[in-house]
Design a protein around this motif. Structure first.
Motif, short mmCIF file in Angstrom:
data_model
loop_
_atom_site.label_atom_id
_atom_site.label_comp_id
_atom_site.label_asym_id
_atom_site.label_seq_id
_atom_site.Cartn_x
_atom_site.Cartn_y
_atom_site.Cartn_z
N CYS A 32 1.03 -1.05 0.02
CA CYS A 32 -0.10 -0.18 -0.20
C CYS A 32 0.90 1.27 0.10
N CYS A 35 -0.19 3.24 3.81
CA CYS A 35 0.23 2.66 4.82
C CYS A 35 1.58 1.64 4.84
N CYS A 54 -6.95 -0.43 -0.14
CA CYS A 54 -5.96 -0.92 0.85
C CYS A 54 -7.08 -1.47 1.94
N CYS A 57 -5.70 0.34 5.68
CA CYS A 57 -6.03 1.77 5.94
C CYS A 57 -7.57 2.10 5.24
ZN ZN Z 1 -2.81 1.11 3.56
#
Ligand code: ZN
Length: 286
Positions: A32, A35, A54, A57
């Motif tokens: 990702c 994050c 994602c 997050c």
């Molecule tokens: Zn993420």
């Protein structure tokens, strides 16, 4: 038959899409972009670019996220033209007028690009016959507000080039020779078994003597290092003075003009498109 009149708007759109798809098609997503989590799924596409979501997050991203021009409202083709002008070392004012962007935008773009290029233009290792020279550049406070001093320090710029098609040119220290910093910033990159060829400096000559021990090789000079002073003055002249706080960035850019292989704006765009090169505007000090 070749159509003579291509609608400029259509052409612009074409260049944009072509660049985006082509540049980003090969950039692999490994985590990702926000994050760093590995838990993501495909999430449709936008303007031909694959998007992901994602699961950690909850944010969506593409392989364009975190590239140099992330979050820029301007089209990529304006960035491309800007890079072309930057290679020609055109002034910010010239770029701004030509591309119909503000001088402030031009300033930030230039620094985003310089910062992106800085990341790995300096070689991590120097091998073979290593040419080392220095030049002194007087400190420059261009663009700095509230400077209380009229004193200007001497900045030592070290240039070093080994067998690889790369070069090290960096501001190393202020005022006077600092052996410790020289060892940390320059000497630590020199591979064992290399041979140092010093130029015009007694400190560097002493380092070379100690390093080379009794070995004496035939001296073949490298003009890029030998004439570093003149090369820097000539190359920097269109910029009309560079603030010392940006000197390292500009020198990283200068290195690209001193390689054996010829590079053009396409190489630079491709280079800047990969890896995490994004820098926030507020991180660029004014
Ligand atoms: Zn993420």
């Amino acid at each position: 038959m070749i159509q003579k009149k291509v609608k400029s708007k259509k052409l612009k759109q074409h260049i944009n899409n072509f660049l985006k798809k082509d540049i980003y098609k090969n950039k692999k997503i490994e985590c990702c972009q926000i994050c760093g989590g590995k838990n993501y799924i495909k999430h449709g596409s936008y303007k031909g670019i694959q998007r992901y979501k994602c699961k950690d997050c909850g944010k969506t991203f593409s392989n364009m996220t975190n590239s140099l021009w992330s979050y820029s409202k301007k089209d990529l083709d304006i960035w491309v033209k800007f890079i072309e002008l930057m290679i020609k070392r055109k002034s910010l004012r010239f770029c701004a007028k030509k591309l119909k962007i503000s001088v402030t935008t031009a300033f930030y773009w230039r620094h985003k690009i310089l910062n992106g290029l800085k990341i790995d233009s300096v070689p991590k290792k120097l091998e073979g016959d290593i040419h080392i020279n220095k030049t002194i550049i007087v400190e420059n406070f261009k663009g700095c507000r509230n400077i209380m001093t009229t004193k200007r320090s001497n900045i030592w710029v070290i240039a070093a080039k080994g067998n690889e098609d790369s070069m090290l040119v960096m501001p190393a220290f202020k005022h006077c020779w600092m052996r410790g910093i020289f060892y940390e910033k320059v000497y630590s990159r020199i591979e064992k078994g290399s041979y140092i060829i010093p130029y015009n400096d007694r400190y560097i000559t002493a380092v070379a003597k100690e390093h080379n021990k009794k070995l004496i090789k035939e001296r073949k000079e490298d003009d890029r290092v030998k004439f570093i002073i003149m090369n820097i003055i000539k190359w920097f002249s269109p910029f009309k003075g560079i603030a010392t706080k940006y000197l390292e960035e500009y020198l990283s850019f200068f290195i690209l003009f001193n390689l054996d292989r010829k590079i053009d704006y396409v190489d630079i765009i491709c280079y800047l498109s990969f890896g995490n090169r994004f820098i926030r505007t507020k991180e660029i000090g004014l």
